[in-house]
Design a protein around this motif. Structure first.
Motif, PDB file in Angstrom:
ATOM      1  N   VAL A 210      16.271  24.119  42.220  1.00 39.57           N
ATOM      2  CA  VAL A 210      16.072  24.822  40.946  1.00 39.57           C
ATOM      3  C   VAL A 210      14.833  24.246  40.262  1.00 39.57           C
ATOM      4  N   ASN A 211      13.926  25.120  39.879  1.00 37.31           N
ATOM      5  CA  ASN A 211      12.724  24.675  39.182  1.00 37.31           C
ATOM      6  C   ASN A 211      13.095  24.144  37.800  1.00 37.31           C
ATOM      7  N   GLY A 212      12.630  22.947  37.471  1.00 39.06           N
ATOM      8  CA  GLY A 212      13.028  22.301  36.231  1.00 39.06           C
ATOM      9  C   GLY A 212      12.320  22.808  35.003  1.00 39.06           C
ATOM     10  N   GLU A 213      11.308  23.664  35.158  1.00 44.00           N
ATOM     11  CA  GLU A 213      10.540  24.131  34.004  1.00 44.00           C
ATOM     12  C   GLU A 213      10.840  25.574  33.623  1.00 44.00           C
ATOM     13  N   ILE A 214      11.193  26.410  34.604  1.00 46.53           N
ATOM     14  CA  ILE A 214      11.565  27.784  34.260  1.00 46.53           C
ATOM     15  C   ILE A 214      12.924  28.197  34.823  1.00 46.53           C
ATOM     16  N   GLY A 215      13.546  27.348  35.651  1.00 48.26           N
ATOM     17  CA  GLY A 215      14.915  27.595  36.083  1.00 48.26           C
ATOM     18  C   GLY A 215      15.100  28.552  37.246  1.00 48.26           C
ATOM     19  N   THR A 216      14.041  28.835  38.007  1.00 50.92           N
ATOM     20  CA  THR A 216      14.217  29.725  39.158  1.00 50.92           C
ATOM     21  C   THR A 216      14.925  28.989  40.297  1.00 50.92           C
ATOM     22  N   ILE A 217      15.762  29.731  41.026  1.00 52.46           N
ATOM     23  CA  ILE A 217      16.570  29.177  42.116  1.00 52.46           C
ATOM     24  C   ILE A 217      15.923  29.569  43.435  1.00 52.46           C
ATOM     25  N   GLN A 218      15.502  28.575  44.206  1.00 49.73           N
ATOM     26  CA  GLN A 218      14.762  28.842  45.432  1.00 49.73           C
ATOM     27  C   GLN A 218      15.711  29.155  46.607  1.00 49.73           C
ATOM     28  N   PRO A 219      15.270  30.009  47.540  1.00 53.68           N
ATOM     29  CA  PRO A 219      16.138  30.480  48.639  1.00 53.68           C
ATOM     30  C   PRO A 219      16.217  29.479  49.790  1.00 53.68           C
TER      31      PRO A 219
ATOM     32  N   ASP B  27      15.046  18.636  46.307  1.00 53.84           N
ATOM     33  CA  ASP B  27      15.366  17.999  45.034  1.00 53.84           C
ATOM     34  C   ASP B  27      16.372  18.917  44.336  1.00 53.84           C
ATOM     35  N   MET B  28      17.633  18.496  44.304  1.00 56.45           N
ATOM     36  CA  MET B  28      18.705  19.307  43.729  1.00 56.45           C
ATOM     37  C   MET B  28      19.110  18.834  42.329  1.00 56.45           C
ATOM     38  N   ILE B  29      18.246  18.064  41.712  1.00 60.83           N
ATOM     39  CA  ILE B  29      18.594  17.432  40.441  1.00 60.83           C
ATOM     40  C   ILE B  29      18.891  18.451  39.349  1.00 60.83           C
ATOM     41  N   GLN B  30      18.078  19.495  39.246  1.00 58.13           N
ATOM     42  CA  GLN B  30      18.296  20.494  38.192  1.00 58.13           C
ATOM     43  C   GLN B  30      19.411  21.479  38.553  1.00 58.13           C
ATOM     44  N   ALA B  31      19.805  21.523  39.805  1.00 54.52           N
ATOM     45  CA  ALA B  31      20.879  22.427  40.232  1.00 54.52           C
ATOM     46  C   ALA B  31      22.261  21.794  40.074  1.00 54.52           C
ATOM     47  N   PHE B  32      22.346  20.496  40.372  1.00 53.23           N
ATOM     48  CA  PHE B  32      23.628  19.799  40.395  1.00 53.23           C
ATOM     49  C   PHE B  32      24.282  19.815  39.019  1.00 53.23           C
ATOM     50  N   GLY B  33      25.539  20.226  38.988  1.00 53.15           N
ATOM     51  CA  GLY B  33      26.285  20.286  37.738  1.00 53.15           C
ATOM     52  C   GLY B  33      26.156  21.603  37.008  1.00 53.15           C
ATOM     53  N   LYS B  34      25.230  22.442  37.448  1.00 53.35           N
ATOM     54  CA  LYS B  34      25.019  23.735  36.796  1.00 53.35           C
ATOM     55  C   LYS B  34      25.430  24.893  37.693  1.00 53.35           C
ATOM     56  N   ILE B  35      25.236  24.725  38.992  1.00 52.26           N
ATOM     57  CA  ILE B  35      25.736  25.691  39.970  1.00 52.26           C
ATOM     58  C   ILE B  35      26.443  24.906  41.064  1.00 52.26           C
ATOM     59  N   ASP B  36      27.279  25.574  41.829  1.00 52.89           N
ATOM     60  CA  ASP B  36      27.997  24.923  42.918  1.00 52.89           C
ATOM     61  C   ASP B  36      27.030  24.763  44.089  1.00 52.89           C
ATOM     62  N   ILE B  37      26.652  23.531  44.392  1.00 53.46           N
ATOM     63  CA  ILE B  37      25.643  23.311  45.432  1.00 53.46           C
ATOM     64  C   ILE B  37      26.258  23.064  46.810  1.00 53.46           C
TER      65      ILE B  37
END
Length: 378
Positions: free
Chosen positions: A147-156, A174-184
């Motif tokens: 997940v991009n940490g500046e605009i929040g886009t989720i990469q495929p 780098d799953m830092i911005q994804a973890f805890g927000k979506i099920d990774i």
């Protein structure tokens, strides 16, 4: 202060803080020590590793605790690249990655590696055509953030892995911005290596985790280290690790996006109502957009000045990654946004405690600042 910078850091959850304090008082031994006090700490460290691995559905043997996301990214990219340099010395990273990955890539160039940085499309998605064209026989590692940490886009990540699997190329994310927000969990088995951080999920600062698939033939970046199975030096931060795992457990049990989607929709509709046509939103397709993060630019207002004006009004926003403060965000550069538009960029990010009243106060402040700026020009 009304806080809208949760993508930079979060307050420590009360339960996580309690765990941190308890472990500091009752498990203060060094887990590497052979006496009973050290053994007690080691048992807790093992339980923390197993518990986090279970949440992520990965083998505990491949999970290493670190001092945070930056160290995790350094260890990931450099370890994977050096371990595969016999095959080739070409690595690929996303152009909008966290600064820690750019610095790691720059370090590797001193060891004879070549680095290709893949740009983002106008929707903030990794350019898959350029990625595929950039892969060569020398490519050994690709690192694309989830997940991009500046605009929040989720990469495929699934599609990216499909490009690499037949070519025997490692994939780090780098799953830092994804973890805890979506099920990774559906992605942890797709990548070969990933990075997490505690303070993005209401855990203590100074702790994170790195996963490297234990089936991979890799060697530690610096040989001869005695902690975390040789992958890093220094006594582990057991109170921080326990607090991190506690925060991760809470996040796992409370993941939901409806709250954030409602806040995002309300914010954008109210902003359009107050200053119509005066701002640009940087976002991805609906299916690939994390609602928690909003990247935008208000026309004619430099982002850093706007941030300071909001701060004067008791509102905290940012101009992108805190680790890259003061420069044009990597995401804007990677998307090909003009320098002028890039300097206008601000980031709004929501958290558990954000509510509609907070959002309304933010909209009022932004529209007021914009209105006064327009008036000053006439």
């Amino acid at each position: 202060m009304n806080y809208f910078d949760y993508a930079a850091t979060t307050p420590v959850d009360r339960e996580s803080l309690h765990v941190y304090q308890t472990v500091s008082e009752e498990f203060w031994g060094n887990p590497s020590s052979l006496h009973d006090i050290g053994g007690k700490a080691k048992q807790l460290l093992t339980k923390c590793r197993e518990r986090l691995a279970d949440m992520l559905e990965v083998p505990a043997k491949g999970l290493y605790f670190t001092s945070g996301g930056t160290e995790g990214n350094h260890l990931a990219l450099v370890t994977l690249a050096l371990s595969r340099q016999g095959k080739g010395k070409h690595i690929i990273i996303g152009g909008a990655e966290h600064s820690s990955l750019h610095s790691s890539a720059d370090f590797l160039t001193q060891w004879g590696f070549t680095v290709t940085k893949i740009p983002l499309t106008s929707q903030g998605m990794i350019d898959m055509d350029i990625l595929e064209q950039s892969i060569s026989e020398e490519t050994t590692v690709v690192s694309i953030g989830h997940v991009n940490g500046e605009i929040g886009t989720i990469q495929p990540l699934h599609a990216i892995k499909n490009l690499l699997v037949s070519r025997n190329i490692f994939l780090h994310s780098d799953m830092i911005q994804a973890f805890g927000k979506i099920d990774i969990r559906e992605f942890t088995s797709v990548v070969d290596c990933f990075t997490l951080s505690s303070h993005k999920i209401y855990g203590p600062k100074g702790v994170g985790a790195l996963y490297i698939n234990p089936a991979l033939d890799v060697s530690p970046m610096i040989p001869g280290q005695t902690h975390e199975d040789g992958f890093r030096g220094g006594t582990v931060n057991l109170p921080g690790i326990a607090g991190f795992v506690s925060a991760a457990s809470i996040c796992r049990d409370t993941i939901e996006t409806l709250h954030y989607t409602r806040l995002r929709t309300h914010f954008l509709s109210q902003l359009e109502e107050r200053i119509p046509g005066s701002f640009t939103i940087y976002e991805g397709p609906e299916h690939a957009q994390l609602p928690h993060v909003i990247g935008l630019g208000i026309h004619g207002l430099e982002g850093q000045w706007l941030m300071l004006e909001c701060n004067r009004r008791g509102i905290g926003i940012s101009t992108g990654s805190a680790c890259g403060a003061g420069s044009m965000p990597n995401t804007m550069k990677s998307m090909g946004v003009s320098h002028r538009a890039g300097k206008e960029f601000i980031r709004i990010s929501f958290g558990r405690d954000t509510d509609v009243d907070h959002v309304n106060s933010l909209v009022v402040a932004l529209s007021d600042i914009h209105g006064k700026h327009v008036t000053s020009l006439t």
